[in-house]
Design an enzyme around this catalytic site. Structure first.
Site, mmCIF file in Angstrom:
data_model
loop_
_atom_site.group_PDB
_atom_site.id
_atom_site.type_symbol
_atom_site.label_atom_id
_atom_site.label_comp_id
_atom_site.label_asym_id
_atom_site.label_seq_id
_atom_site.Cartn_x
_atom_site.Cartn_y
_atom_site.Cartn_z
ATOM 1 N N ASP A 59 0.873 -1.170 0.000
ATOM 2 C CA ASP A 59 0.000 0.000 0.000
ATOM 3 C C ASP A 59 0.911 1.221 0.000
ATOM 4 O O ASP A 59 1.604 1.493 0.984
ATOM 5 C CB ASP A 59 -0.895 -0.012 1.239
ATOM 6 N N SER A 138 -0.384 12.572 -15.554
ATOM 7 C CA SER A 138 -1.463 12.394 -16.534
ATOM 8 C C SER A 138 -1.712 13.710 -17.244
ATOM 9 O O SER A 138 -1.427 14.787 -16.701
ATOM 10 C CB SER A 138 -2.747 11.949 -15.811
ATOM 11 N N TYR A 151 -8.342 13.935 -9.016
ATOM 12 C CA TYR A 151 -7.355 13.202 -9.812
ATOM 13 C C TYR A 151 -6.438 14.185 -10.525
ATOM 14 O O TYR A 151 -5.214 14.020 -10.530
ATOM 15 C CB TYR A 151 -8.089 12.321 -10.817
ATOM 16 N N LYS A 155 -2.348 14.555 -9.984
ATOM 17 C CA LYS A 155 -1.389 14.386 -11.077
ATOM 18 C C LYS A 155 -0.571 15.652 -11.315
ATOM 19 O O LYS A 155 0.621 15.582 -11.652
ATOM 20 C CB LYS A 155 -2.126 13.966 -12.346
#
Length: 248
Positions: A59, A138, A151, A155
């Site tokens: 993890d 990303s 998200y 990124k």
């Protein structure tokens, strides 16, 4: 062939998708690979398909697990040359309807995970004479998508953090290169799940669909280049691989 011969690479989120493609190509080009993931069964299966690969359940949010994973890598292979911080996930929701728990989860996995990975790996890479850290960001960091603000923020944080860590390594005289890559849409289980969850008219999807999805191997080729000595002059930057998705 053998572009990374003799190197040891650790890839997080390596059970499937981009991480698995990275592991397969690096191994095919001569590296010893360690795959880590929370998906234990799938991770073991992927590692079993790659000669000499090691799988470790991991993890990336847990600092103690990071220390253990790096120490096991050193114990098993003797060194660590390449770290690919690839682990990630996406939870959908605009700024108005996303939960704080989902926001924090994405930041923990991707930003905290990347930070902890670099922190754990750098001392061992330094002892080994240097290395290459590749952090997976990303194109979501570079364009606006209303359905994934958390998200996108995570990124973008990876890109900025990679630059700062690269500067630190140079200031300290470490021979460690740190770069981020920013893929667009690629045909992975996570991408397919994401597209299935979103309405067809979601803002931003039209541009991604117009440029098509790449294959995981396309990203793996870039990871291989950054892991190899061919990229020895490249550090502190991010490289977009999106078939022109962010041109407009």
């Amino acid at each position: 062939m053998n572009r990374v011969a003799g190197k040891v690479a650790l890839i997080t989120g390596g059970a499937s998708g981009l991480g698995a493609a990275d592991a397969r190509l690096l191994a095919a080009e001569g590296a010893k690979v360690v795959i880590t993931d929370v998906q234990e069964t799938l991770g073991q299966e992927t590692a079993a398909s790659i000669p000499g690969a090691l799988f470790l359940k991991h993890d990336v949010r847990d600092e103690a697990q990071w220390r253990d994973v790096v120490e096991q890598t050193i114990a098993h292979f003797g060194k660590l040359d390449v770290l690919v911080n690839n682990a990630g996930l996406v939870r959908f929701g605009t700024v108005e309807d996303a939960s704080l728990a989902d926001f924090r989860l994405q930041m923990e996995v991707m930003v905290d995970g990347c930070f902890l990975g670099c922190k754990a790996a750098i001392p061992f890479m330094t002892k080994g004479g240097g290395g290459s850290i590749i952090n997976v960001a990303s194109v979501a960091a570079l364009k606006g998508l209303s359905s994934i603000p958390a998200y996108s923020a995570a990124k973008a944080g990876i890109i900025a953090m990679s630059r700062s860590i690269a500067v630190h390594c140079q200031e300290q005289g470490y021979k460690i290169r740190v770069n981020a890559i920013a893929p667009g849409a690629h045909d992975t289980p996570m991408t397919q799940q994401a597209i299935a969850q979103l309405p067809a008219d979601t803002a931003g999807l039209d541009q991604a669909n117009a440029h098509g999805q790449g294959r995981p191997e396309d990203v793996a080729n870039l990871v291989l280049f950054l892991a190899s000595e061919e990229s020895r002059q490249i550090t502190g930057t991010h490289i977009v691989i999106d078939n022109g998705e962010t041109m407009a």
